[in-house]
Design an enzyme around this catalytic site. Structure first.
Site, PDB file in Angstrom:
ATOM      1  N   ARG A  73      -8.523  -6.693   8.080  1.00 16.91           N
ATOM      2  CA  ARG A  73      -8.877  -6.135   6.794  1.00 16.91           C
ATOM      3  C   ARG A  73      -9.912  -6.833   6.182  1.00 16.91           C
ATOM      4  NH1 ARG A  73      -4.064  -3.504   5.222  1.00 16.91           N
ATOM      5  NH2 ARG A  73      -3.983  -2.518   3.271  1.00 16.91           N
ATOM      6  N   ARG A 118       2.035  10.668  -1.889  1.00 18.54           N
ATOM      7  CA  ARG A 118       2.672  10.059  -0.741  1.00 18.54           C
ATOM      8  C   ARG A 118       4.095   9.292  -1.462  1.00 18.54           C
ATOM      9  NH1 ARG A 118      -0.094   5.748   3.245  1.00 18.54           N
ATOM     10  NH2 ARG A 118       0.071   4.253   1.758  1.00 18.54           N
ATOM     11  N   ARG A 150       5.550   4.044  -3.919  1.00 20.24           N
ATOM     12  CA  ARG A 150       5.414   2.613  -3.872  1.00 20.24           C
ATOM     13  C   ARG A 150       4.836   2.071  -5.067  1.00 20.24           C
ATOM     14  NH1 ARG A 150       2.208   1.863   1.625  1.00 20.24           N
ATOM     15  NH2 ARG A 150       0.878   0.546   0.237  1.00 20.24           N
ATOM     16  N   ARG A 167      -7.100  -0.496  -4.823  1.00 21.43           N
ATOM     17  CA  ARG A 167      -7.076  -0.668  -3.269  1.00 21.43           C
ATOM     18  C   ARG A 167      -8.360   0.104  -2.663  1.00 21.43           C
ATOM     19  NH1 ARG A 167      -1.944   1.837  -2.219  1.00 21.43           N
ATOM     20  NH2 ARG A 167      -2.076   1.593  -0.146  1.00 21.43           N
TER      21      ARG A 167
HETATM   22  P1  ADP Z   1      -2.238   0.850   2.736  1.00 22.53           P
HETATM   23  O1  ADP Z   1      -3.029   0.667   3.970  1.00 22.53           O
HETATM   24  O2  ADP Z   1      -1.404   2.048   2.478  1.00 22.53           O
HETATM   25  O3  ADP Z   1      -3.112   0.236   1.777  1.00 22.53           O
HETATM   26  P2  ADP Z   1      -0.499  -1.550   3.584  1.00 22.53           P
HETATM   27  O4  ADP Z   1       0.691  -1.164   3.930  1.00 22.53           O
HETATM   28  O5  ADP Z   1      -1.206  -1.585   4.912  1.00 22.53           O
HETATM   29  O6  ADP Z   1      -1.026  -0.300   2.722  1.00 22.53           O
HETATM   30  O7  ADP Z   1      -0.795  -2.746   2.687  1.00 22.53           O
HETATM   31  C1  ADP Z   1      -0.195  -2.888   1.507  1.00 22.53           C
HETATM   32  C2  ADP Z   1      -0.474  -4.269   0.627  1.00 22.53           C
HETATM   33  O8  ADP Z   1      -0.213  -5.238   1.622  1.00 22.53           O
HETATM   34  C3  ADP Z   1      -2.176  -4.404   0.583  1.00 22.53           C
HETATM   35  O9  ADP Z   1      -2.401  -3.773  -0.507  1.00 22.53           O
HETATM   36  C4  ADP Z   1      -2.164  -5.889   0.620  1.00 22.53           C
HETATM   37  O10 ADP Z   1      -1.858  -6.431  -0.603  1.00 22.53           O
HETATM   38  C5  ADP Z   1      -1.266  -6.314   1.582  1.00 22.53           C
HETATM   39  N1  ADP Z   1      -1.736  -6.463   3.011  1.00 22.53           N
HETATM   40  C6  ADP Z   1      -1.340  -5.513   4.144  1.00 22.53           C
HETATM   41  N2  ADP Z   1      -2.187  -5.959   5.423  1.00 22.53           N
HETATM   42  C7  ADP Z   1      -3.217  -7.033   4.767  1.00 22.53           C
HETATM   43  C8  ADP Z   1      -4.201  -7.628   5.478  1.00 22.53           C
HETATM   44  N3  ADP Z   1      -4.329  -7.505   6.829  1.00 22.53           N
HETATM   45  N4  ADP Z   1      -4.832  -8.663   4.480  1.00 22.53           N
HETATM   46  C9  ADP Z   1      -4.354  -8.609   3.488  1.00 22.53           C
HETATM   47  N5  ADP Z   1      -3.553  -8.275   2.706  1.00 22.53           N
HETATM   48  C10 ADP Z   1      -2.863  -7.417   3.449  1.00 22.53           C
END
Ligand code: ADP
Ligand code: ZN
Length: 215
Positions: free
Chosen positions: A88, A127, A162, A173
């Site tokens: 990310r 969602r 959520r 986000r």
């Molecule tokens: P979405 O793709 O719907 O934003 P995720 O379920 O992938 O949500 O992630 C939810 C939260 O988990 C993110 O907003 C972040 O806080 C954390 N997170 C998930 N994956 C990562 C990552 N690769 N790096 C940093 N934070 C992460």
């Protein structure tokens, strides 16, 4: 198959990953699911990640790389994996490149699921997610409601919004996505791995990925 699913929150990475696991037994690895499981279980990792997640902030790269270094070496990954929500940030992408090199693993493709911002906002506010961390089935109050309102079809647990899907956290986000994650598109284009997909349906995205891998 070994691939990364890129795309804004709400682009459908999780749904596409679940469909792809049925194609050849590759496992879905969702850092979001792993983190939410850790928060609910109250582990040390969960305690460290909780506040960042509630605020809609990214969890620090070091925590994420710790998770992924272990996860990618588990035996079920030998068949293939679908990375959903990771990497990310550019530092995560660089660290992943090093890690995969060390493990002699080559990625097939990085699928960039490109969905207009308006549609993303629409999807995220409607969602709903199963509260059972072992299930985490995804619903949509408009387009894909559970059969019984508020109850998961698959496991009977409550279906909830959520904590990070309030309008404020969602818009944060999306800003973080544009700032920190969108640069990965250029990173993987330069690596020759990028496939950008505009299909409006998850099935369309799955087909585009299958065609690319077969071809
Ligand atoms: P979405 O793709 O719907 O934003 P995720 O379920 O992938 O949500 O992630 C939810 C939260 O988990 C993110 O907003 C972040 O806080 C954390 N997170 C998930 N994956 C990562 C990552 N690769 N790096 C940093 N934070 C992460
Ligand atoms: Zn469920």
């Amino acid at each position: 198959m070994r691939l990364i699913l890129l795309g804004a929150p709400g682009a459908g990475k999780g749904t596409v990953a679940k469909l792809l696991t049925q194609v050849d037994g590759s496992v879905q690895i969702s850092t979001g699911d792993i983190l939410r499981g850790a928060v609910q279980a109250g582990t040390e990792l969960g305690k460290q990640a909780d506040a960042y997640m509630k605020a809609g902030d990214l969890v620090p790269d070091s925590l994420i790389m710790g998770i992924m270094e272990t996860r990618l070496q588990e035996p079920d990954c030998a068949q293939g994996f679908l990375l959903d929500g990771f990497p990310r940030t550019i530092p995560q992408a660089e660290a992943l490149k090093t890690l995969l090199g060390k493990l002699s693993i080559k990625l097939d493709v990085v699928a960039n699921i490109d969905v207009p911002r308006e549609e993303i906002l629409n999807r995220l506010t409607t969602r709903r997610t199963c509260a059972n961390t072992a299930c985490q089935a995804i619903y949509n109050v408009r387009s894909q409601p559970p059969k019984v309102e508020g109850i998961c079809d698959k496991c009977g647990s409550p279906v909830v919004q959520r904590a990070d899907e309030t309008e404020e956290a969602i818009s944060k986000r999306l800003d973080i996505y544009n700032e920190k994650t969108a640069p990965l598109v250029d990173f993987y284009r330069a690596e020759g791995l990028l496939l950008t997909i505009n299909s409006p349906s998850s099935e369309g995205v799955v087909n585009a990925i299958r065609e690319r891998i077969a071809g």
